[in-house]
Enzyme design. Structure first.
Site, short mmCIF file in Angstrom:
data_model
loop_
_atom_site.label_atom_id
_atom_site.label_comp_id
_atom_site.label_asym_id
_atom_site.label_seq_id
_atom_site.Cartn_x
_atom_site.Cartn_y
_atom_site.Cartn_z
N ILE A 49 5.66 2.00 5.37
CA ILE A 49 4.41 2.49 4.79
C ILE A 49 4.52 2.53 3.28
CG2 ILE A 49 4.92 4.96 4.87
CD1 ILE A 49 1.55 3.22 5.64
N HIS A 50 5.72 2.71 2.74
CA HIS A 50 5.90 2.64 1.29
C HIS A 50 5.66 1.22 0.78
CE1 HIS A 50 8.54 6.53 0.81
NE2 HIS A 50 7.34 6.76 1.32
N ASN A 51 5.76 0.25 1.64
CA ASN A 51 5.45 -1.14 1.29
C ASN A 51 3.94 -1.37 1.26
OD1 ASN A 51 7.05 -4.25 2.07
ND2 ASN A 51 4.91 -4.05 1.52
N MET A 78 -0.94 0.17 -3.72
CA MET A 78 0.10 -0.76 -3.26
C MET A 78 -0.53 -2.05 -2.73
SD MET A 78 2.84 1.02 -3.76
CE MET A 78 4.13 0.23 -2.82
#
Length: 496
Positions: free
Chosen positions: A54-56, A121
């Protein structure tokens, strides 16, 4: 993007809500009575890869110009022990932008305009936690020598550098100076040592492959080696996510059918604000440290792990083994006290409640109620508490928290409370929201690793299972199960 019309959330002003206060719901519904382990026998590496993934894909930046403090109930045992009745937890509304009102999912706010929260992002799975989302960040992390990334060489293996000026790194716990944290491509990469260990494995794999491509192609310059290696790491992250992680979480995943230029890969608000936050329920109270012989050492409490680089002073191996050898917490309504009362610090000293923050974000973003979301999805609305969960305790907690009105249940809470789908780690509502997102993410990516032309570009990448990737980038890690997201068993044997 939105899949369904939002409620009125009126960005830029203080949000008034007639729903039960979020900390009250957190205390009544999410307070974990005892440890409940994963029914699917998923390991802690499951929730750690989910966090990396999810950080991606998503980061909604809070706007400091729009505070919306979370009220704390009077005499709250952790946040108002003196019964002042005027305590709050900090929360800032998510940054937003004006959008067209022509979409069927757009909802006019009280000022007559339509808005959407901003995802800062890339929605593509492109390994940006390793390289950053901008060329400037990537350049700061590169050595510009033979295609490699900058590393600090140490007795326990190469580690990310520290304190690189210009690389944004979060330090919410403020336990150590920011220049002592690791400089990686994603600002949240130091949140806990398990997450950082994944960064380390992929960083080492990048440099290993760069060495290989340099040997095989002496005519290539630094840029050619770097771009080919980066393409391989992207493939590796995509492969692990779809062939191992998602099949573990959802039980199965549809076969790839090719690229479609008309598919919108944008991360949906429903996915990132509600469904994929199921991972916070998976977190246990400790990060285990497992020795080479398989024995468990002294664990590191989650509350002491936040932004703590010293946890990796002796290498990543004990942490990685701990993530793989330990069964994670079950996906359910419960969130451990370390996340509900001690997130990033003690109450009154920076500590917060992750459950309350998730609920406040649902309301900040105008999430439809749980039942309304199900109606939008074409799923049957629930009529009784037993329609949500077969667990009597869960039913009673929901009934009490929402004053007996099932239509008030927040989408995030209702989704967590559902009985799991067959072979899946989540219930029906979250299952379909997660499936929708990852089908679109893959189908709309013209550089997806399964496309024939990308396979040709990456034919020397040596992409493999996560287990083998860990083994070739650690020191004497020992036996690991074939699928590191599941506990070792007869069907998932340990391999050397």
């Amino acid at each position: 993007m939105r899949l369904f019309p939002s409620l009125q959330f009126n960005p830029g002003v203080f949000l008034n809500s007639t729903l039960p206060p979020v900390r009250e719901i957190s205390n009544v519904v999410m307070d974990q009575p005892y440890q409940i382990v994963s029914a699917e026998k998923i390991t802690d590496m499951g929730n750690m890869w989910g966090q990396f993934l999810i950080h991606n894909m998503a980061f909604s930046k809070p706007d400091p110009n729009y505070p919306m403090p979370i009220p704390v109930p009077k005499c709250d045992a952790y946040f108002d022990p003196r019964c002042t009745g005027n305590m709050t937890m900090p929360y800032f509304r998510t940054g937003f932008t004006k959008v067209s009102c022509t979409k069927t999912t757009s909802t006019r706010q009280s000022d007559g305009f339509c808005y959407e929260q901003i995802n800062t992002m890339s929605s593509y799975i492109d390994a940006n936690p390793v390289y950053g989302t901008t060329k400037d960040t990537a350049d700061l992390l590169r050595s510009f020598d033979k295609g490699k990334m900058i590393v600090d060489h140490g007795p326990n293996g190469d580690m990310p550098p520290r304190g690189i000026s210009g690389v944004t790194i979060d330090n919410d716990a403020r336990r150590y100076p920011t220049d002592q944290l690791f400089s990686v491509g994603e600002r949240r990469g130091n949140e806990n040592p398990g997450l950082t260990s994944i960064h380390v494995v992929l960083l080492r794999e990048h440099n290993r492959l760069a060495d290989k491509f340099g040997r095989l192609n002496p005519q290539w310059d630094d840029e050619a080696i770097f771009q080919q290696t980066r393409s391989c790491i992207i493939e590796q992250v995509q492969k692990i996510s779809y062939e191992e992680y998602l099949t573990t979480i959802l039980g199965e995943f549809p076969q790839y059918t090719g690229y479609d230029e008309n598919t919108d890969v944008s991360v949906s608000t429903e996915f990132t604000t509600a469904a994929f936050r199921f991972g916070h329920s998976e977190v246990g109270p400790n990060i285990e440290m497992v020795n080479r012989d398989g024995s468990f050492g002294k664990p590191l409490s989650i509350r002491d792990a936040y932004f703590n680089p010293t946890a990796l002073d002796n290498g990543i191996e004990n942490v990685v083994r701990g993530l793989i050898y330990k069964q994670e917490a079950n996906v359910d309504i419960y969130i451990i006290s370390e996340l509900r009362n001690f997130l990033f610090g003690k109450p009154g000293q920076g500590g917060m409640d992750l459950g309350s923050r998730n609920l406040m974000r649902n309301r900040d973003h105008g999430m439809p109620s749980y039942n309304q979301m199900r109606r939008y999805m074409g799923l049957p609305a629930v009529n009784t508490w037993a329609d949500i969960s077969s667990d009597i305790e869960v039913q009673e907690r929901l009934r009490f928290a929402y004053h007996g009105d099932i239509e008030l249940v927040d989408a995030y809470v209702g989704g967590l409370a559902e009985d799991h789908m067959y072979k899946a780690a989540v219930g029906q509502t979250f299952y379909h929201l997660i499936l929708d997102q990852f089908v679109r993410t893959r189908k709309g990516d013209r550089f997806w690793y399964e496309l024939p032309e990308i396979r040709k570009v990456n034919e020397q990448c040596e992409s493999t299972s996560f287990s083998k990737l860990i083994r070739r980038n650690t020191n004497d890690i020992g036996p690991l199960p074939k699928n590191v997201f599941l506990l070792a068993s007869d069907s998932n044997p340990l391999e050397n």
